[in-house]
Design a protein around this motif. Structure first.
Motif, PDB file in Angstrom:
ATOM      1  N   TRP A 191       0.832  -1.221   0.000  1.00 28.13           N
ATOM      2  CA  TRP A 191       0.000   0.000   0.000  1.00 28.13           C
ATOM      3  C   TRP A 191       0.862   1.266   0.000  1.00 28.13           C
ATOM      4  O   TRP A 191       0.394   2.322  -0.374  1.00 28.13           O
ATOM      5  N   ASP A 192       2.129   1.106   0.463  1.00 30.64           N
ATOM      6  CA  ASP A 192       2.993   2.293   0.553  1.00 30.64           C
ATOM      7  C   ASP A 192       3.768   2.544  -0.737  1.00 30.64           C
ATOM      8  O   ASP A 192       4.573   3.476  -0.806  1.00 30.64           O
ATOM      9  N   ASN A 193       3.561   1.706  -1.760  1.00 29.19           N
ATOM     10  CA  ASN A 193       4.173   1.922  -3.079  1.00 29.19           C
ATOM     11  C   ASN A 193       3.062   2.046  -4.106  1.00 29.19           C
ATOM     12  O   ASN A 193       2.782   1.100  -4.846  1.00 29.19           O
ATOM     13  N   PRO A 194       2.399   3.204  -4.171  1.00 32.10           N
ATOM     14  CA  PRO A 194       1.220   3.327  -5.044  1.00 32.10           C
ATOM     15  C   PRO A 194       1.480   2.878  -6.479  1.00 32.10           C
ATOM     16  O   PRO A 194       2.391   3.385  -7.131  1.00 32.10           O
ATOM     17  N   PRO A 195       0.688   1.908  -6.977  1.00 35.75           N
ATOM     18  CA  PRO A 195       0.880   1.457  -8.357  1.00 35.75           C
ATOM     19  C   PRO A 195       0.299   2.447  -9.357  1.00 35.75           C
ATOM     20  O   PRO A 195       0.611   2.387 -10.532  1.00 35.75           O
ATOM     21  N   PRO A 230      -5.477   6.979   0.374  1.00 38.50           N
ATOM     22  CA  PRO A 230      -4.799   7.840   1.359  1.00 38.50           C
ATOM     23  C   PRO A 230      -4.250   7.028   2.541  1.00 38.50           C
ATOM     24  O   PRO A 230      -4.770   5.950   2.860  1.00 38.50           O
ATOM     25  N   ALA A 231      -3.221   7.569   3.213  1.00 34.90           N
ATOM     26  CA  ALA A 231      -2.481   6.820   4.240  1.00 34.90           C
ATOM     27  C   ALA A 231      -3.385   6.221   5.318  1.00 34.90           C
ATOM     28  O   ALA A 231      -3.194   5.069   5.720  1.00 34.90           O
ATOM     29  N   ALA A 234      -8.024  -6.185  -3.545  1.00 33.55           N
ATOM     30  CA  ALA A 234      -8.122  -7.297  -4.505  1.00 33.55           C
ATOM     31  C   ALA A 234      -7.157  -7.077  -5.670  1.00 33.55           C
ATOM     32  O   ALA A 234      -6.560  -8.024  -6.192  1.00 33.55           O
ATOM     33  N   TYR A 235      -6.991  -5.818  -6.058  1.00 35.48           N
ATOM     34  CA  TYR A 235      -6.038  -5.496  -7.129  1.00 35.48           C
ATOM     35  C   TYR A 235      -4.619  -5.878  -6.695  1.00 35.48           C
ATOM     36  O   TYR A 235      -3.900  -6.579  -7.420  1.00 35.48           O
ATOM     37  N   LEU A 236      -4.236  -5.448  -5.489  1.00 31.91           N
ATOM     38  CA  LEU A 236      -2.871  -5.754  -5.014  1.00 31.91           C
ATOM     39  C   LEU A 236      -2.685  -7.249  -4.790  1.00 31.91           C
ATOM     40  O   LEU A 236      -1.573  -7.758  -4.892  1.00 31.91           O
ATOM     41  N   ALA A 237      -3.764  -7.953  -4.489  1.00 34.89           N
ATOM     42  CA  ALA A 237      -3.679  -9.407  -4.263  1.00 34.89           C
ATOM     43  C   ALA A 237      -3.719 -10.187  -5.573  1.00 34.89           C
ATOM     44  O   ALA A 237      -3.825 -11.416  -5.571  1.00 34.89           O
TER      45      ALA A 237
END
Ligand code: B12
Length: 268
Positions: A29-33, A39-40, A131-134
Motif C-alpha cells: 500500500w505504501d508503493n502506489p501502483p 490515502p495513508a 483485490a487489485y494488489l492481491a
C-alpha cells in the motif's frame, strides 16, 4: 514468509467453497501502483498496525440472477453473498488467530445506510484496491475490479493478518476491453465525464439511484456489472451473446419475459 499458512488458508477456502483468494503484502500500500492512491489512513497498517498480509476473498454474483436486476431476486442474492463474505472472513480471521497469528476481518461494505453514503460515499477500507494488489484482477471503466473468472460480478471481503505470507503478483494485463457498455447502460449516467483513472463513478449520483431502488426494496442497481462482457462466467452460463440484453431482439424473448416476470413481484 509462510507458505504453510498460505496453503492452510487456500485449503480453508476450498472447504468453504470460496473460488477466489489472493494475498497482498501490507507494505504494498505504501508503493502506489497508480495515482491518486488510497490515502495513508485507509491503508491496512494504519487501520490495524499488526497487519503484515491482507487476504482477499471473492464470491461470485450469479449472472442469471443479476440479469433480473433491479429485482427482489438480485436484492436477496446481494444480501446472501454479503452475509457469506462476512461469515467466511470472520471464520478465517478467527482460525488464523487461534493458530497464533492475530487477525481481523474487514466487512464487505462498512456503512450504516445509503443516506450516510449520499453525504460521504466512502468506507474506511477499499476492498477493490486490496483485490487489485492481491492479484485478483484489474480496474475497469465501470470502476469495478474485473476478474478473469467473473468479470466484475464478484464481491470481496478482506482479512488483515499478522502472518507474513508470500504475496501474489499484481496482474500486468488490462482485462477491461473499453467497450463502454457499462457507461451506456448506467441509467443515471454516473460513469460519464470523468477523467480519472479512465472513468470514475459519480458516487453521489450512483448512491442516489441506489437509495431510490432501496425504497422500493429492489436495490442495488447492478446494471454496470451485468453488461460487462468480461468473465468466464458468461461462457459457463451460456451468456456470450450480448444482444440478449436488447429487449427488442425477439430471439431472446423467453429471457425478456422471465426477467419481466421476476421484476414484477416482491418490490414496488
Ligand atoms: C461506497 C460504495 C459504493 C457507493 C459509492 C460508489 C463507489 N464507486 O464507491 C455506491 C452505493 C453507490 C456503490 C455502488 C456500487 N457498488 Co459499491 N461499494 C462501496 C464501498 C462500501 C466503499 C468504497 C470505498 O469507499 N472505498 C474506499 C475509498 C478510499 O476508495 P475508493 O472509493 O475506491 O476511491 C479511491 C479511488 O477510486 C480514487 N477516487 C475515488 N473517487 C475519486 C474521485 C476523484 C475526483 C479522484 C481524482 C479520485 C477518486 O481515490 C480514492 C482514494 O484512493 C465498497 C466496499 C468497500 N469497503 O470497499 C463497495 C464496492 C466497491 N461496491 C461494489 C459493487 C459491486 C457495487 C455496485 C455494482 C452495486 C452492486 N452491488 O450491484 C455499484 C457499482 C457502482 C460503480 N460502478 O462504481 C463492490 C465492487 C466489487 C468489484 N468487483 O469491484 C465493493 C468492493 C463491495 C464488495 N465488498 O465487493 N458502492
Amino acid at each position: 514468509m509462510s507458505d504453510e499458512i498460505r496453503d492452510r488458508v487456500a485449503s480453508m477456502c476450498r472447504h468453504l467453497d470460496i473460488p477466489l483468494v489472493g494475498f497482498a503484502s501490507a507494505g504494498q500500500w505504501d508503493n502506489p501502483p497508480f495515482e491518486p492512491w488510497v490515502p495513508a489512513e485507509f491503508r491496512p497498517k494504519a487501520i490495524y498496525p499488526e497487519t503484515r498480509t491482507v487476504i482477499v476473498i471473492g464470491l461470485p454474483v450469479s449472472l442469471p440472477i443479476l440479469e433480473t436486476a433491479p429485482s427482489i431476486h438480485y436484492h436477496e442474492l446481494y444480501r446472501t453473498v454479503n452475509s457469506l463474505l462476512d461469515m467466511h472472513g470472520y471464520r478465517i480471521a478467527e482460525a488464523l488467530t487461534r493458530l497464533g497469528h492475530p487477525s481481523i476481518w474487514i466487512p464487505r461494505d462498512g456503512y450504516g445506510s445509503i443516506g450516510i453514503l449520499k453525504e460521504r460515499p466512502v468506507a474506511f477500507f477499499s476492498h477493490r484496491h486490496a483485490a487489485y494488489l492481491a492479484g485478483l484482477g484489474t480496474f475497469g471503466i465501470n470502476n469495478m475490479l474485473l476478474t478473469p473468472e467473473f468479470g466484475p460480478r464478484v464481491r470481496f471481503a478482506s482479512i488483515f493478518t499478522s502472518a507474513e505470507i508470500t504475496p501474489d503478483p499484481i496482474r500486468q494485463d488490462n482485462l477491461c476491453t473499453r467497450c463502454m457498455q457499462c457507461v451506456n447502460a448506467c441509467p443515471v449516467k454516473a460513469l460519464e465525464g470523468h477523467d480519472y483513472p479512465e472513468s470514475l463513478t459519480e458516487k453521489k449520483t450512483c448512491a442516489a439511484r441506489s437509495e431510490a431502488l432501496n425504497n422500493r426494496f429492489i436495490s442495488p442497481c447492478g446494471l454496470c456489472i451485468k453488461v460487462c462482457p468480461v468473465g468466464e462466467d458468461r461462457k459457463r452460463f451460456g451468456r456470450e451473446d450480448m444482444a440478449m440484453y436488447h429487449e427488442d431482439d425477439t430471439r431472446f424473448s423467453a429471457y425478456h419475459q422471465a426477467w419481466k416476470h421476476v421484476r414484477s413481484y416482491g418490490g414496488r
